[in-house]
Design a protein around this motif. Structure first.
Motif, mmCIF file in Angstrom:
data_model
loop_
_atom_site.group_PDB
_atom_site.id
_atom_site.type_symbol
_atom_site.label_atom_id
_atom_site.label_comp_id
_atom_site.label_asym_id
_atom_site.label_seq_id
_atom_site.Cartn_x
_atom_site.Cartn_y
_atom_site.Cartn_z
ATOM 1 N N LEU A 230 0.834 -1.202 0.000
ATOM 2 C CA LEU A 230 0.000 0.000 0.000
ATOM 3 C C LEU A 230 0.868 1.252 0.000
ATOM 4 C CD1 LEU A 230 -2.491 -1.052 2.823
ATOM 5 C CD2 LEU A 230 -2.838 -1.252 0.366
ATOM 6 N N THR A 231 0.246 2.381 -0.270
ATOM 7 C CA THR A 231 0.947 3.644 -0.083
ATOM 8 C C THR A 231 1.072 3.872 1.418
ATOM 9 O OG1 THR A 231 -1.057 4.993 -0.021
ATOM 10 C CG2 THR A 231 -0.071 4.588 -2.204
ATOM 11 N N SER A 232 1.986 4.730 1.808
ATOM 12 C CA SER A 232 2.169 4.976 3.244
ATOM 13 C C SER A 232 0.914 5.590 3.852
ATOM 14 C CB SER A 232 3.386 5.867 3.487
ATOM 15 O OG SER A 232 3.223 7.110 2.841
ATOM 16 N N LEU A 233 0.201 6.418 3.098
ATOM 17 C CA LEU A 233 -1.030 7.019 3.598
ATOM 18 C C LEU A 233 -2.085 5.947 3.873
ATOM 19 C CD1 LEU A 233 -2.729 9.523 4.267
ATOM 20 C CD2 LEU A 233 -3.394 9.578 1.855
ATOM 21 N N GLN A 234 -2.288 5.055 2.916
ATOM 22 C CA GLN A 234 -3.282 4.002 3.091
ATOM 23 C C GLN A 234 -2.926 3.100 4.261
ATOM 24 O OE1 GLN A 234 -2.948 2.477 -0.900
ATOM 25 N NE2 GLN A 234 -4.969 3.244 -1.463
ATOM 26 N N ALA A 235 -1.680 2.670 4.352
ATOM 27 C CA ALA A 235 -1.263 1.770 5.431
ATOM 28 C C ALA A 235 -1.424 2.434 6.793
ATOM 29 C CB ALA A 235 0.189 1.336 5.218
ATOM 30 N N THR A 236 -1.038 3.686 6.887
ATOM 31 C CA THR A 236 -1.105 4.392 8.167
ATOM 32 C C THR A 236 -2.542 4.628 8.604
ATOM 33 O OG1 THR A 236 1.006 5.465 7.721
ATOM 34 C CG2 THR A 236 -0.408 6.502 9.372
ATOM 35 N N VAL A 237 -3.390 5.040 7.676
ATOM 36 C CA VAL A 237 -4.780 5.330 8.035
ATOM 37 C C VAL A 237 -5.521 4.057 8.431
ATOM 38 C CG1 VAL A 237 -6.984 6.140 7.111
ATOM 39 C CG2 VAL A 237 -4.916 7.460 6.719
ATOM 40 N N VAL A 238 -5.319 2.978 7.706
ATOM 41 C CA VAL A 238 -5.987 1.717 8.049
ATOM 42 C C VAL A 238 -5.471 1.206 9.396
ATOM 43 C CG1 VAL A 238 -6.298 -0.702 7.370
ATOM 44 C CG2 VAL A 238 -6.525 1.116 5.673
ATOM 45 N N ASN A 239 -4.175 1.301 9.621
ATOM 46 C CA ASN A 239 -3.586 0.907 10.899
ATOM 47 C C ASN A 239 -4.195 1.723 12.042
ATOM 48 O OD1 ASN A 239 -1.927 0.328 13.090
ATOM 49 N ND2 ASN A 239 -0.032 0.823 12.047
ATOM 50 N N PHE A 240 -4.240 3.036 11.881
ATOM 51 C CA PHE A 240 -4.798 3.913 12.913
ATOM 52 C C PHE A 240 -6.273 3.615 13.157
ATOM 53 C CE2 PHE A 240 -7.387 7.704 13.615
ATOM 54 C CZ PHE A 240 -6.991 8.027 14.908
ATOM 55 N N ALA A 241 -7.041 3.486 12.092
ATOM 56 C CA ALA A 241 -8.485 3.247 12.238
ATOM 57 C C ALA A 241 -8.748 1.934 12.958
ATOM 58 C CB ALA A 241 -9.155 3.255 10.864
ATOM 59 N N THR A 242 -8.019 0.899 12.591
ATOM 60 C CA THR A 242 -8.198 -0.397 13.249
ATOM 61 C C THR A 242 -7.838 -0.299 14.727
ATOM 62 O OG1 THR A 242 -7.678 -1.532 11.186
ATOM 63 C CG2 THR A 242 -7.536 -2.829 13.202
ATOM 64 N N ASN A 243 -6.714 0.348 15.021
ATOM 65 C CA ASN A 243 -6.286 0.509 16.409
ATOM 66 C C ASN A 243 -7.351 1.258 17.209
ATOM 67 O OD1 ASN A 243 -4.947 1.000 18.824
ATOM 68 N ND2 ASN A 243 -3.059 1.651 17.855
ATOM 69 N N PHE A 244 -7.871 2.336 16.658
ATOM 70 C CA PHE A 244 -8.889 3.138 17.328
ATOM 71 C C PHE A 244 -10.147 2.313 17.607
ATOM 72 C CE2 PHE A 244 -12.600 5.950 17.090
ATOM 73 C CZ PHE A 244 -12.301 6.885 18.065
ATOM 74 N N LEU A 245 -10.632 1.626 16.587
ATOM 75 C CA LEU A 245 -11.871 0.862 16.727
ATOM 76 C C LEU A 245 -11.719 -0.323 17.677
ATOM 77 C CD1 LEU A 245 -13.061 0.928 13.013
ATOM 78 C CD2 LEU A 245 -14.012 2.217 14.931
ATOM 79 N N VAL A 246 -10.654 -1.083 17.528
ATOM 80 C CA VAL A 246 -10.456 -2.253 18.383
ATOM 81 C C VAL A 246 -10.232 -1.816 19.831
ATOM 82 C CG1 VAL A 246 -8.938 -4.231 18.852
ATOM 83 C CG2 VAL A 246 -9.645 -3.731 16.513
ATOM 84 N N SER A 247 -9.464 -0.747 20.041
ATOM 85 C CA SER A 247 -9.234 -0.251 21.406
ATOM 86 C C SER A 247 -10.544 0.187 22.058
ATOM 87 C CB SER A 247 -8.257 0.920 21.399
ATOM 88 O OG SER A 247 -6.993 0.520 20.999
ATOM 89 N N GLY A 248 -11.332 0.944 21.328
ATOM 90 C CA GLY A 248 -12.597 1.424 21.878
ATOM 91 C C GLY A 248 -13.565 0.306 22.187
ATOM 92 N N LEU A 249 -13.700 -0.624 21.261
ATOM 93 C CA LEU A 249 -14.643 -1.729 21.469
ATOM 94 C C LEU A 249 -14.162 -2.690 22.550
ATOM 95 C CD1 LEU A 249 -15.709 -2.351 17.765
ATOM 96 C CD2 LEU A 249 -16.995 -1.188 19.583
ATOM 97 N N THR A 250 -12.855 -2.883 22.644
ATOM 98 C CA THR A 250 -12.314 -3.720 23.719
ATOM 99 C C THR A 250 -12.559 -3.061 25.069
ATOM 100 O OG1 THR A 250 -10.624 -4.598 22.243
ATOM 101 C CG2 THR A 250 -10.243 -4.868 24.596
ATOM 102 N N GLY A 251 -12.369 -1.752 25.133
ATOM 103 C CA GLY A 251 -12.665 -1.032 26.373
ATOM 104 C C GLY A 251 -14.126 -1.173 26.768
ATOM 105 N N LEU A 252 -14.993 -1.109 25.778
ATOM 106 C CA LEU A 252 -16.424 -1.228 26.031
ATOM 107 C C LEU A 252 -16.788 -2.615 26.561
ATOM 108 C CD1 LEU A 252 -19.354 -0.044 25.685
ATOM 109 C CD2 LEU A 252 -19.307 -1.038 23.383
ATOM 110 N N PHE A 253 -16.341 -3.654 25.872
ATOM 111 C CA PHE A 253 -16.767 -5.007 26.212
ATOM 112 C C PHE A 253 -15.929 -5.660 27.316
ATOM 113 C CE2 PHE A 253 -18.344 -4.633 21.769
ATOM 114 C CZ PHE A 253 -19.695 -4.670 22.070
ATOM 115 N N LEU A 254 -14.635 -5.412 27.343
ATOM 116 C CA LEU A 254 -13.770 -6.090 28.301
ATOM 117 C C LEU A 254 -13.646 -5.322 29.615
ATOM 118 C CD1 LEU A 254 -11.920 -8.575 28.657
ATOM 119 C CD2 LEU A 254 -10.053 -7.177 27.800
#
Length: 132
Positions: free
Chosen positions: A66-90
């Motif tokens: 991927l381009t660096s922009l695509q890789a970074t944004v997908v990485n950040f978005a996944t981290n944000f979503l998984v962190s938030g949902l893990t905080g909610l459920f766990l």
């Protein structure tokens, strides 16, 4: 250089990178309490290091496709979503309406960027034409 071949694999690597980063934070939170036994804390810190090394490996692999922009944004978005949902459920943390709006906007932005046709070669050509 256009990076189209294996795009799906690149997104998979970026999602794996974000998930590993998020899980490292979860383990750090779970094992950093003063009520946790010292040996368990040490094991937790080792897990954090292992997950961060794995995250960087996945991120570097995503940059190969991927381009660096695509890789970074997908990485950040996944981290944000998984962190938030893990905080909610766990950890039973509350997430406010604004968090869900922000999460939606991040996912929407990620989809827009992932469909972007701008490649490094195209961008450099556009930059040269702007200078003329």
């Amino acid at each position: 250089m256009e990076k189209k071949r294996g795009n799906g694999l690149g997104y998979g690597w970026a999602v794996a990178a974000g998930s590993n980063a998020s899980m490292a934070a979860v383990i750090a939170k779970a094992t950093s309490s003063s009520q946790v036994d010292g040996r368990f804390q040490l094991l937790g810190y080792a897990g954090v290091v292992l997950l961060n090394v794995t995250m960087w490996s996945c991120y570097v692999n995503s940059l190969k496709v991927l381009t660096s922009l695509q890789a970074t944004v997908v990485n950040f978005a996944t981290n944000f979503l998984v962190s938030g949902l893990t905080g909610l459920f766990l950890f039973k943390e509350s997430l406010h309406f604004q968090w869900f709006v922000g999460a939606f906007l991040i996912v929407l932005g990620t989809l827009i960027l992932s469909k972007s046709s701008t490649t490094p070669e195209h961008a450099s050509r556009a930059a040269r034409s702007n200078l003329e």
